[in-house]
Design a protein around this motif. Structure first.
Motif: not given
Length: 738
Positions: A606-633
């Motif tokens: 699945l990751d190979a077929a949709l590599a250019d479009h996958i946002v996350t493997d969790r029920d979260r938005t891209a904004v939520q994923e970004l906020a977590e990364l910014l906090d972590a670093h």
């Protein structure tokens, strides 16, 4: 048991393809049957001048049964025109192979079983027995009246007006020999297959004399079967009641023409000729044939329904003494047609002939299936929107956790007929039917009678439930009214479900292979009752298999394109399972349920077929994923987001758990409209997100439809996705260099 030989005559049109698809069931059931193939039909006629060659008659003579696919017949002129040139001069007579088989083998009885294989409605099971050798099809049919007949018809007023040259006639021939053996066959069929009644379909109010003789023979033969009641009905009344109340019949027996018409009507009653089997039984042999005919326009297209071929094979097996295996085929067809997940177009599906046949063979092998459920929630207040229908969602989650996904949900008002109509289609099709609401004491609480109506059962008073109502009302000092008595009424034969939190007891019952669960409406009452039933009350259903769900949230791809990629990926993987898609702007979510051991491989595909479009493997938005990364670093942002007028920056800030840190990233989000603008929502918006950090400048682009003001949300999620991918890639490079 000694081995049996079956002569398989595939014939014309769709005959070969439906038999090719269905015949593997013989091997799947491990039956001691040898199949020998022979030639019959139109190609034999064209090449050899006969539709039934001598070698085929030899095969029939040495076989225990004949299985026929389908044959084509054409008028004499067309038949001669299609002969091979060297045969045409002799002008041989074309006689339908069906007629030849019936005459040569003296196949006097045509048997057409009719059963509710599709489920829903009242169960029915009957058969039409048609006399094959006499009646109006005896061949006594004249274009020009013979001399011997003229005195019999000459005084009819229409004959006097038309003259001899303008009059034709046919004779309905019925003999003691023909009547006695078809009537005896009808009674033997009733006795041997558990039918409760024999109905003679005739026209005694018009054909008074010949019908009177038929009645004499019926009474004489019927006296040998005292345990089986019989009746005589007008054939037109039989046709009406076959369509309206098919459950009232057992064996319907009729002369040739009446039986011909009624047997095809039976096919219509059961859902079409794609479900209709037939047997022709006689003094010197037999043949078994699906009723649908050769259907030359459909040949080779893979659309023909193989169900009739399977049921015909089942009839043949029962005739050969393999009753248990015949029953397994019937059960398998019933299972597949009621599920309708792998059926052909005529039953509302998209399966090919081969795919539908494979489903039946899998069911014969008892390949485990995924049970399904239906939910019916009841109340005018739900339709008005006065109350949220939380019961349907909660029940769906509870059933899903038990491994019983919900196939369909209905919300119905307080109307008995409508409730019953919502329940009936799921009977026999879904393993569990949950009906919730409408069990109170007032006149608009009609669920009890609706469930009984759908099941075709009477309501009965249950004293245990009534005493429970009385005890609860007495305990709380509440007056007891006569209206409370309706809360002790349940469909006959149902098992009661006590309600520890209210006066409305529920019940559960089995009908047509479905478990019907009737529950009160208040969530505090119905949900614990449903949980108890799902935990302890469904022992006939298998425990849910262990399933791992592979989830991906994607951006920048439309649902149809994602489905095309993923559906092909699942097919190629060979992993059982059905992908599920959900579009919610601007995302397409993909869920794949699979066995745990296949999850890692499927995720990689699945990751190979949709590599250019996958946002996350969790029920979260891209904004939520970004906020977590910014906090972590502990990273801060410097944002130029005039495109979204500050929406991107505010959304990221709202999702962060900590204040902005050091090591700021410069982010610029811009867009170019083509065919529209910020206020005119047409055309497209080309998005660009540029990230500047110590590693350099990194740019991502995406063009999206400018569909409305919500395009700002798309731009926000795109920018967050772009930045999150950049941070993830930068972290990966750092880890690799370390």
């Amino acid at each position: 048991m000694n081995r049996k030989t079956v002569a398989v005559l595939p014939g014309d049109g769709i005959g070969p393809e439906v038999l090719d698809a269905a015949l593997p069931v013989i091997e799947a059931l491990g039956l001691p049957i040898d199949l020998e193939f022979g030639d019959i039909g139109w190609e034999c006629w064209r090449a050899e001048g006969t539709p039934v060659p001598d070698r085929t008659w030899d095969l029939i003579d040495r076989s225990d049964a004949v299985l026929l696919g389908a044959t084509t017949s054409k008028p004499r002129r067309e038949a001669l025109a299609e002969l091979a040139p060297e045969l045409r001069a002799a002008a041989p007579q074309y006689i339908s192979p069906i007629i030849q088989l019936r005459q040569r083998l003296d196949l006097f009885a045509n048997l057409r079983p009719v059963e509710n294989y599709l489920g829903g409605g009242t169960p029915y099971r009957f058969c039409v027995v048609r006399e094959n050798t006499e009646g109006l099809y005896a061949g006594l049919d004249w274009n020009h009246l013979p001399d011997e007949m003229w005195p019999l018809v000459a005084e009819h007023p229409n004959v006097r007006r038309s003259g001899r040259a303008g009059s034709t006639a046919s004779i309905r021939l019925q003999t003691a020999h023909g009547l006695d053996r078809i009537l005896r066959f009808a009674f033997e069929t009733a006795r041997g297959h558990g039918y409760e009644r024999v109905t003679l379909a005739d026209k005694p109010n018009v054909l008074r004399q010949s019908s009177a003789y038929v009645l004499e023979r019926l009474e004489a033969i019927g006296s040998d079967y005292p345990e089986i009641p019989f009746e005589v009905l007008n054939v037109d009344a039989v046709a009406l009641w076959m369509a309206r109340r098919p459950e009232r019949f057992g064996v319907i027996v009729a002369e040739n023409m009446f039986g011909d018409i009624l047997s095809d009507l039976g096919g219509g009653v059961m859902g079409g000729l794609g479900l209709a089997p037939s047997a022709n039984i006689g003094e010197a042999g037999n043949y078994f044939e699906p009723v649908h005919g050769s259907a030359p326009a459909m040949a080779g297209r893979g659309r023909a329904n193989p169900a009739a071929a399977f049921l015909t094979i089942g009839l043949m097996l029962a005739h050969l003494g393999f009753q248990d295996e015949a029953g397994r085929i019937q059960d398998a067809v019933r299972h597949v047609t009621r599920r309708r997940d792998r059926v052909t177009y005529d039953l509302g599906g998209a399966a090919t002939t081969t795919e539908a046949a494979r489903a039946v063979i899998d069911a014969c092998r008892e390949v485990p299936h995924t049970p399904t459920a239906a939910i019916v929630t009841i109340g005018d207040e739900l339709l008005r929107g006065d109350l949220e229908d939380s019961n349907a969602g909660n029940a769906s989650r509870m059933l899903g956790a038990r491994g019983i996904p919900v196939r369909v949900r209905h919300t119905i008002g307080d109307d008995e007929a409508t409730i019953a109509d919502a329940i009936r289609p799921s009977l026999g099709r879904d393993d569990v039917i949950v009906v919730m609401g409408g069990l109170g004491p007032t006149s608009d609480d009609v669920t009890r009678s609706a469930v009984a109506r759908a099941l075709g059962r009477p309501l009965e008073h249950r004293e245990e439930a009534w005493q429970g109502v009385v005890a609860r009302l007495t305990r709380f000092g509440v007056a007891i009214h006569d209206d409370n008595r309706r809360q002790a009424l349940f469909a006959a034969g149902a098992d009661l479900l006590p309600n520890p939190h209210g006066t409305a007891w529920g019940c559960r019952t089995e009908a047509q292979g479905s478990t019907v669960i009737m529950l009160p409406g208040p969530p505090r009452e119905c949900l614990p009752m449903l949980e108890s039933v799902l935990r302890d009350g469904l022992p006939h259903l298998p425990e849910p298999p262990e399933v791992t769900t592979v989830f991906r949230r994607t951006l920048g791809i439309i649902e149809a394109d994602a489905a095309a990629l993923v559906d092909e990926l699942v097919r190629d993987s060979g992993v059982p399972g059905k992908p599920a898609y959900r579009w919610h702007y601007p995302y397409v979510d993909i869920r794949l349920g699979c066995p745990p051991e296949a999850a890692d491989d499927l995720a990689k595909r699945l990751d190979a077929a949709l590599a250019d479009h996958i946002v996350t493997d969790r029920d979260r938005t891209a904004v939520q994923e970004l906020a977590e990364l910014l906090d972590a670093h502990a990273l801060g942002l410097t944002v130029d987001d005039r495109l979204t007028e500050g929406l991107f920056a505010s959304e990221v800030a709202r999702e962060r758990a900590t204040a902005d840190g050091s090591g700021a990233l410069d982010v610029a989000l811009s867009g170019v409209w083509d065919g529209g603008d910020r206020t005119t929502h047409t055309g497209t918006l080309a998005l660009t997100c540029t990230v500047q950090d110590e590693t350099g400048e990194h740019t991502s682009t995406l063009t999206v439809p400018n569909r409305g003001p919500e395009v700002a949300t798309y731009a926000t999620e795109f920018a967050a996705w772009s930045l999150a991918r950049h941070l993830t890639g930068r972290r990966t490079l750092t880890e690799e260099s370390a």
